[in-house]
Enzyme design. Structure first.
Site, PDB file in Angstrom:
ATOM      1  N   HIS A 116       5.705   5.625   8.537  1.00  0.00           N
ATOM      2  CA  HIS A 116       6.659   6.455   8.309  1.00  0.00           C
ATOM      3  C   HIS A 116       6.973   7.084   9.534  1.00  0.00           C
ATOM      4  CE1 HIS A 116       4.708  10.163   7.736  1.00  0.00           C
ATOM      5  NE2 HIS A 116       3.689   9.715   6.551  1.00  0.00           N
ATOM      6  N   CYS A 127      -1.373   7.111   6.694  1.00  0.00           N
ATOM      7  CA  CYS A 127      -0.543   6.798   6.827  1.00  0.00           C
ATOM      8  C   CYS A 127      -0.079   5.946   7.734  1.00  0.00           C
ATOM      9  CB  CYS A 127       0.657   7.409   6.237  1.00  0.00           C
ATOM     10  SG  CYS A 127       1.267   7.685   4.756  1.00  0.00           S
TER      11      CYS A 127
END
Length: 232
Positions: free
Chosen positions: A187, A202
């Site tokens: 992301h 992430c």
């Protein structure tokens, strides 16, 4: 999992030595600009060379301003222009990433028998998309999990995509999220890819690269994560 709030000084294989703020009053070779240290750091020459400064190993006002601007841009603290190991670690990683060129899978560590696959090299903090042996996109710099929040290695699959996702754990935006392992996802974030110490697991990307990954990948596509982020 995307961490855009906490900024640390430990990253890239360096676990200590945060320059004391008292160095700003230390002896040096030139008058310091406001907020700048006059002390030369242990990586002074390497940092000067990276920034295109005269390489003499001596701190100058111009050196400090250039180092401090780099530190501020990438969230390295304290940003007082000291050529310490964290600053040099970031620059050294940038050099290694640049040296990869357009052949990120030269060692053949990311599978070439899976068709389209997103590869993540934790050691070099880069990612790319390939289809067989053909490079489709990248390599691009990424920001992966910090110590104790490591991005997990192995072969994964994208199983859920949410363009305007907001983390329920950290209450932060995670645009163009593509989840591939539990709460870990590709992301975009609004900080530098070299901002230490890293994410909460992430694979952070620039908005441009996250958008490109969004358009090139789909549910069911493979993701392969390997290596080890320095400092974890």
């Amino acid at each position: 999992m995307g961490d855009i709030r906490r900024r640390g000084a430990v990253a890239l294989g360096i676990t200590a030595l945060v320059t004391p703020l008292t160095l700003a009053a230390g002896a040096g070779t030139a008058q310091a600009a406001p907020g700048c240290t006059r002390s030369a750091g242990p990586y002074q020459k390497q940092v000067e060379k990276f920034l295109g400064r005269p390489v003499d190993g001596k701190q100058s006002t111009a050196d400090c301003k250039a180092i401090r601007a780099f530190q501020t841009k990438h969230g390295i603290t304290p940003d007082i222009g000291y050529a310490g190991p964290v600053t040099w670690g970031v620059m050294n990683l940038m050099n290694k990433q640049k040296a990869v060129g357009k052949n990120p899978n030269k060692a053949g560590k990311c599978p070439v028998n899976k068709g389209r696959i997103a590869c993540v090299d934790l050691t070099l903090q880069i990612s790319w998309i390939q289809d067989g042996k053909k490079l489709v996109y990248g390599p691009v710099p990424v920001r992966t999990g910090r110590d104790r929040y490591e991005t997990r290695t192995g072969l994964k699959k994208i199983y859920w995509r949410h363009r305007n996702h907001v983390s329920t754990l950290y209450n932060v935006p995670m645009p163009y999220s593509q989840f591939f392992d539990g709460g870990q996802a590709f992301h975009s974030v609004g900080v530098s890819m070299w901002n230490p110490p890293g994410s909460h697991g992430c694979v952070n990307m620039t908005p441009k690269d996250a958008k490109a990954y969004w358009s090139l990948l789909k549910n069911g596509d493979d993701v392969y994560v390997y290596g080890r982020k320095p400092g974890t």
